[in-house]
Design a protein around this motif. Structure first.
Motif, short mmCIF file in Angstrom:
data_model
loop_
_atom_site.label_atom_id
_atom_site.label_comp_id
_atom_site.label_asym_id
_atom_site.label_seq_id
_atom_site.Cartn_x
_atom_site.Cartn_y
_atom_site.Cartn_z
N GLY A 37 31.56 37.44 52.46
CA GLY A 37 31.82 38.13 51.21
C GLY A 37 33.30 38.45 51.18
O GLY A 37 34.14 37.62 51.49
N ASP A 38 33.62 39.70 50.82
CA ASP A 38 35.02 40.11 50.87
C ASP A 38 35.47 40.17 52.32
O ASP A 38 34.67 40.49 53.22
N THR A 48 36.09 47.35 39.09
CA THR A 48 36.36 46.39 40.15
C THR A 48 37.70 46.76 40.79
O THR A 48 38.34 47.73 40.38
N SER A 53 34.00 45.92 49.46
CA SER A 53 32.89 45.00 49.15
C SER A 53 31.85 45.60 48.21
O SER A 53 30.65 45.40 48.37
N SER A 84 31.41 46.97 43.82
CA SER A 84 31.96 47.26 42.49
C SER A 84 30.80 47.52 41.54
O SER A 84 29.64 47.26 41.88
N ARG A 143 31.28 35.27 43.28
CA ARG A 143 31.50 35.89 44.58
C ARG A 143 30.49 36.96 44.96
O ARG A 143 30.64 37.63 45.97
N SER A 144 29.43 37.14 44.15
CA SER A 144 28.47 38.19 44.49
C SER A 144 27.17 38.05 43.71
O SER A 144 27.16 37.54 42.58
N LYS A 179 23.51 35.34 43.77
CA LYS A 179 24.93 35.00 43.75
C LYS A 179 25.18 33.61 43.16
O LYS A 179 24.56 32.63 43.56
N SER A 206 30.79 42.84 46.03
CA SER A 206 32.18 42.39 46.15
C SER A 206 33.04 43.30 45.30
O SER A 206 32.59 43.78 44.24
N SER A 245 35.48 42.22 43.78
CA SER A 245 35.92 41.34 42.70
C SER A 245 34.93 40.18 42.58
O SER A 245 35.19 39.07 43.04
N ALA A 246 33.78 40.46 41.96
CA ALA A 246 32.71 39.45 41.87
C ALA A 246 33.10 38.28 40.99
O ALA A 246 32.64 37.16 41.18
#
Length: 209
Positions: free
Chosen positions: A29-30, A72, A83, A85, A104-105, A142, A165, A167-168
Motif C-alpha cells: 500500500g502506502d 486525503t 495509509s 483517508s 491504490r485502495s 481495490k 491509502s 492517496s487512493a
C-alpha cells in the motif's frame, strides 16, 4: 554441462527474485515510514497539524448537487505516511457517483442516512449490486469499477468512505473516456458505435462556457 547447470540455476534465482519483487509491489500500500508522522519541512507541528476542518461545510449547508468532500494527503498533509483517508459523499435526490475506480485502495462505504444503490464489476465481468439502508456498509475492492446511485427522487443520502491509502486516487470512467483527447475513431470502434455519437458524448463533457 556444469556451466549449463549453473546458468539454469542463475536464471531460476533471477526469476524467483523478480517474482518476489513483483509480488511485494502488488500487495504494497502506502510506503511505511520510519517516524511517528511526516512533519512539514517548514511548519509548526501542534494539534492544528493533526486536525482537519474541511468537512464542517457539509454540516452547515446542505449541498444542492452531488458533492464529495475529501480528506486525503492533498487536503490534509498529516495523513502522509498513515495509509488512511476519508471522503464524505452527499447525494441529492436522484444523483449518481458515476462508474470510477480507486487504483491504490479498496473503499469501505458507510451509509449514514438515506438509501443507495451500489455495485462493482470484478475482473470476470461479474456485477455485484446491493441496496443499502442507513447504517449499512459495503466494500468496493481495490481497483475495480464501481458506482453509487441515490434512486430516491425525494430524499438525500449521505455516506462516509474510508480508504486504506492517504492517496487512493480516483479515475472517473466517463470523464477519462470522453473528457480527454482519445481519438474519436478509437472510441467509436471500442464502443461499436459511430464517430458522431462519440462527438456528441464528448460535447456533453466539455467545460461549460
Amino acid at each position: 554441462m556444469a556451466m549449463t547447470s549453473r546458468t539454469s540455476i542463475l536464471k531460476f534465482f533471477s526469476l524467483l527474485i523478480c517474482s518476489l519483487a513483483i509480488a511485494k509491489m502488488a500487495i504494497a500500500g502506502d510506503p511505511d515510514i520510519l517516524t511517528d508522522f511526516m512533519a512539514p519541512p517548514n511548519g509548526t507541528v501542534d494539534g492544528n497539524f493533526f486536525t482537519y476542518t474541511g468537512m464542517r461545510v457539509i454540516l452547515q449547508d446542505e449541498p444542492k448537487n452531488f458533492t464529495v468532500l475529501k480528506a486525503t494527503s492533498a487536503e490534509f498533509p498529516a495523513l502522509n505516511g498513515q495509509s488512511v483517508s476519508y471522503a464524505v459523499l452527499f447525494f441529492t435526490p436522484g444523483t449518481i457517483n458515476p462508474p470510477h475506480t480507486h487504483p491504490r485502495s479498496a473503499e469501505l462505504l458507510f451509509l449514514v442516512g438515506g438509501t443507495l444503490e451500489v455495485g462493482f464489476v470484478d475482473t470476470k465481468n461479474n456485477l455485484f449490486t446491493q441496496t443499502l439502508q442507513s447504517g449499512d456498509m459495503f466494500v468496493f475492492p481495490k481497483g475495480l469499477v464501481h458506482f453509487q446511485y441515490n434512486a430516491d427522487s425525494e430524499n438525500p443520502a449521505i455516506a462516509i468512505s474510508a480508504f486504506g491509502s492517504a492517496s487512493a486516487g480516483t479515475v472517473s470512467i466517463p470523464s477519462t473516456l470522453f473528457a480527454t483527447n482519445i481519438d474519436d475513431n478509437i472510441l467509436a470502434l471500442s464502443f461499436k458505435t459511430d464517430v458522431a455519437t462519440v462527438q456528441k458524448l464528448k460535447a456533453s463533457f466539455a467545460p461549460k462556457p
